[in-house]
Design a protein around this motif. Sequence first.
Motif, mmCIF file in Angstrom:
data_model
loop_
_atom_site.group_PDB
_atom_site.id
_atom_site.type_symbol
_atom_site.label_atom_id
_atom_site.label_comp_id
_atom_site.label_asym_id
_atom_site.label_seq_id
_atom_site.Cartn_x
_atom_site.Cartn_y
_atom_site.Cartn_z
ATOM 1 N N SER A 61 2.466 10.886 7.118
ATOM 2 C CA SER A 61 0.987 10.503 7.733
ATOM 3 C C SER A 61 0.690 8.941 7.300
ATOM 4 O O SER A 61 0.138 8.339 8.383
ATOM 5 C CB SER A 61 0.338 11.837 8.207
ATOM 6 O OG SER A 61 0.248 12.801 8.673
ATOM 7 N N VAL A 62 0.006 8.911 6.661
ATOM 8 C CA VAL A 62 -0.086 7.520 5.366
ATOM 9 C C VAL A 62 0.652 6.886 5.711
ATOM 10 O O VAL A 62 0.364 5.274 5.946
ATOM 11 C CB VAL A 62 -0.244 7.339 3.759
ATOM 12 C CG1 VAL A 62 -0.479 6.378 3.264
ATOM 13 C CG2 VAL A 62 -1.230 8.678 3.650
ATOM 14 N N ILE A 63 2.197 6.982 5.414
ATOM 15 C CA ILE A 63 3.206 5.712 5.484
ATOM 16 C C ILE A 63 2.819 5.747 7.210
ATOM 17 O O ILE A 63 3.282 3.786 7.943
ATOM 18 C CB ILE A 63 4.209 6.604 5.191
ATOM 19 C CG1 ILE A 63 5.185 6.692 4.187
ATOM 20 C CG2 ILE A 63 5.545 5.589 5.880
ATOM 21 C CD1 ILE A 63 5.783 7.662 3.766
ATOM 22 N N ILE A 64 2.976 6.003 8.457
ATOM 23 C CA ILE A 64 3.147 6.039 10.115
ATOM 24 C C ILE A 64 1.434 5.087 9.693
ATOM 25 O O ILE A 64 1.907 3.864 11.233
ATOM 26 C CB ILE A 64 3.282 6.970 10.612
ATOM 27 C CG1 ILE A 64 4.331 8.024 10.747
ATOM 28 C CG2 ILE A 64 3.534 6.692 12.139
ATOM 29 C CD1 ILE A 64 4.951 8.955 11.511
ATOM 30 N N GLY A 65 0.846 5.268 9.555
ATOM 31 C CA GLY A 65 -0.564 4.823 9.797
ATOM 32 C C GLY A 65 -1.331 4.138 9.261
ATOM 33 O O GLY A 65 -0.986 2.374 9.660
ATOM 34 N N VAL A 66 -0.537 3.219 7.874
ATOM 35 C CA VAL A 66 -0.323 2.409 7.269
ATOM 36 C C VAL A 66 0.727 0.966 8.123
ATOM 37 O O VAL A 66 0.379 0.010 8.762
ATOM 38 C CB VAL A 66 -0.723 2.274 6.032
ATOM 39 C CG1 VAL A 66 0.039 0.693 5.925
ATOM 40 C CG2 VAL A 66 -1.270 3.083 4.816
ATOM 41 N N ALA B 158 0.754 -1.392 -0.012
ATOM 42 C CA ALA B 158 0.011 -0.288 0.246
ATOM 43 C C ALA B 158 0.875 1.465 0.272
ATOM 44 O O ALA B 158 0.344 1.959 -1.095
ATOM 45 C CB ALA B 158 -0.759 0.158 1.209
ATOM 46 N N ILE B 159 2.184 0.890 0.566
ATOM 47 C CA ILE B 159 2.673 2.589 0.816
ATOM 48 C C ILE B 159 3.329 2.966 0.138
ATOM 49 O O ILE B 159 3.615 3.604 -1.136
ATOM 50 C CB ILE B 159 3.729 2.480 1.973
ATOM 51 C CG1 ILE B 159 3.388 2.435 3.620
ATOM 52 C CG2 ILE B 159 4.681 2.773 1.619
ATOM 53 C CD1 ILE B 159 3.666 2.015 4.275
#
Length: 407
Positions: free
Chosen positions: A299-304, A259-260
């Motif tokens: 934010s996306v990277i840490i969240g995933v 996903a990342i």
Amino acid sequence: MTVSPLVWIVTIVVILALLAFDYFFHVRKAHIPTLRESAIWSAAYVGVAVLFGLGVLVFGGGGPGGEYFAGYITEKALSVDNLFVFLIIMQSFRVPREDQQKVLLFGIAFALVARTGFIFLGAALINQFAWIFYLFGVILILTAGNMLKSDDEDDEADNIAVRAAKKLVHTTDHYDGDKLFTEVDGKRAMTPMLLVMIAIGATDILFALDSIPAIFGLTQDTFLVFTAVAFSLLGLRQLFFLIEGLLDRLIYLSYGLAAILAFIGVKLILHALHENNLPFINDGEHVPVIEVSTAVSLSVIIGVLVVTVAASLLSPAGRAQNAINGARRHATSYLDAEYTKDADERERIFAKLLEERDQIIALGPKYRAKVRREEELMALLERARDSHEQAVERGEAQPAGPSKILD
């Protein structure tokens, strides 16, 4: 971010000094690192990376600082995924436990050299050809798709470089300490230690093909790209021994990384459209599209990563997969006379095997179905139990729990 030649030189010297320190003080003398040792030094290397990032924030500002941390976290996550392959390679080559540190450090050093070359090549291509972002984006999206495919049957150790080395140089079946070459019947021969290093070196090059486009999707600053990659690799050896027992349990990590990479791939293509100069796209004019900010990317990277790691650790399927794969690996290692000469390490392996045995026994029918070649695994566990009982009779091991492996 403008970086002077002096800062470049100091940074490179510090990174090389950390690698040299790791070799002379931890790896040169073959030993099995304890969990405490691995935890302390893994935390220390992460601390160095965080302090460097804070320095970038102070002297470079929020933009470069955010780009560095986004790149570092992404590269660190990809490095953890690489540890799965390193584990398979070392298991395939039956690398003695005491020498695994040296193999890992070589892999880190080779990865740093290979990725540095790709970094400067990528920077040169970006400066000359804006359309390279399209290519990088497509590479990452394809890589994300490949990460979702099952590769259980792949033999990661049997790559082209290893097959070529075996054909060109006479090889032995057994290790001679940590020597790369030895003598057999008066003739010079290559040991499996050199073969495993060739295998890891070859896979490091493949890893760089998705690692470098990913980091360039988060920052085009060559200094930040280089330092994020370098600091993500430092401490990887210690991290391997720290989380080795959890690797099989991270069953959803590949989905998170896919996903990342797909997200960064789309981000790169959007950036390429914004900078477009290809005549067959919008007549060579820039395409007005949304560009993803560094804050959103971070934010996306840490969240995933948080979601996929938490889901893996809390998942019953993850616990089942970890017990099954761990039992198979530990039983194989225990039965391998060359795996380690350390009696305490052999006891640790057998204790882990008993723990995993109990977990397998407790699995319900749903998760027992995940055991591939179940009869073969059960036979392997029985042989490990018999071998331990014989060692107890000889006074070479301590009695364990119940002798029955499975009901």
